[in-house]
Design a protein around this motif. Structure first.
Motif: not given
Ligand code: ATP
Ligand code: ATP
Ligand code: MG
Ligand code: MG
Ligand code: MG
Ligand code: MG
Length: 258
Positions: A41, A44, A46, A122
């Motif tokens: 979560d 993030e 997918n 990320k």
């Protein structure tokens, strides 16, 4: 004096509990991400399947096989990986806690080191951790049953998650999706995917449906030596997304469980 006696190394060591795994049978180390529901979560991923996150797990597994020659086969899905050691492995004299801890810590360090390779944009927000356990399987048949169990789990979870996230992405709440799917059979889920969302389950990427197998294969290459062509045997580590429940996989790779 009494204190000197107490510091005797044999006395100190006598408290160590060592659990050695039975000789001549396969050892499986299964690791699993801790709280990856939250980890996925926060980062993030997918849903239901983040391909890059799976690629990262697979890169770490390849690195584990490169590091530990005794691992003959491994199977991964979601945040877990199972590593199979050859029957006669003498790694850490088969002491469970050492084998589990060294594979776990190596895998975790790799996960952090390779994060940027798969997620260049990320940020890794906090250090992930994994738990691990060791189990022995006394026959090739039972070992194959274990691996089949993991692959069936992959299939069942993936089918459920694919339905769940399709419903959620169509605008329903998570609890609505959950109650809608409660008690549905595999065939009903496939029908739902096809009729409501135009998804043919069997055309989804094999990596998502079947999980990932990382293992060694023997290859032969021709090299030039003193002007002559010589065949040289090599082993290579490969990653495949295949059915490992079927007999045919093991028949075409007989050296894995010999
Ligand atoms: P525990 O600490 O008990 O293992 P957990 O939150 O890690 O708890 P798991 O049952 O291991 O629970 O499930 C892992 C969860 O991580 C999945 O439910 C999924 O939400 C998420 N996850 C892992 N890998 C991926 C991925 N590649 N793409 C999307 N989500 C993922
Ligand atoms: P093993 O894998 O069996 O533990 P090892 O090489 O890690 O082998 P240890 O007995 O654990 O051997 O010893 C750790 C070694 O690491 C020390 O001998 C020393 O050479 C080195 N080392 C560890 N920490 C430091 C440090 N802070 N400064 C300098 N050297 C260190
Ligand atoms: Mg767990
Ligand atoms: Mg987990
Ligand atoms: Mg898991
Ligand atoms: Mg050391």
């Amino acid at each position: 004096s009494e204190d000197c006696f107490k510091l005797n190394p044999d006395y100190i060591r006598s408290f160590l509990f060592e659990s050695k795994m039975m000789p001549s049978i396969w050892i499986v180390i299964r690791i699993d991400g801790c709280h990856f529901h939250r980890f996925s979560d926060i980062h993030e991923f997918n849903k239901p399947n983040d391909k890059q996150a799976l690629d990262l797990m697979n890169l770490c597994a390849v690195a584990v096989l490169e590091e530990f020659q005794d691992i003959i086969f491994s199977y991964g899905v979601s945040d877990e990986y199972s590593f199979v050691l050859k029957k006669d492995s003498q790694l850490y004299q088969r002491r469970a806690s050492e084998i589990v801890s060294v594979i776990l810590s190596f895998f975790s360090s790799m996960y952090v080191m390779k994060w940027k390779d798969v997620f260049p944009k990320k940020e890794l927000k906090y250090p992930p951790s994994f738990d691990g356990r060791a189990v022995c399987y006394p026959s090739a048949e039972i070992l194959r049953d274990y691996l089949a169990w993991r692959q069936v789990d992959c299939h069942i979870n993936n089918q459920y998650n694919t339905c769940f996230w399709s419903i959620v992405k169509s605008g329903k709440s998570k609890s609505e999706a959950q109650s809608y799917l409660k008690g549905t059979q595999a065939r009903e889920k496939n029908e739902l995917l096809l009729k409501e969302f135009g998804i043919d389950y069997n055309t989804l990427p094999p990596m998502f449906r079947q999980g990932s197998s990382v293992f060694r294969v023997k290859t032969e290459t021709s090299i030039r030596e003193n002007g002559a062509s010589v065949r040289k045997a090599q082993t290579e580590i490969i990653t495949e997304y295949c059915n490992i429940i079927e007999q045919s996989f093991w028949e075409s790779h007989p050296s894995i469980l010999d």
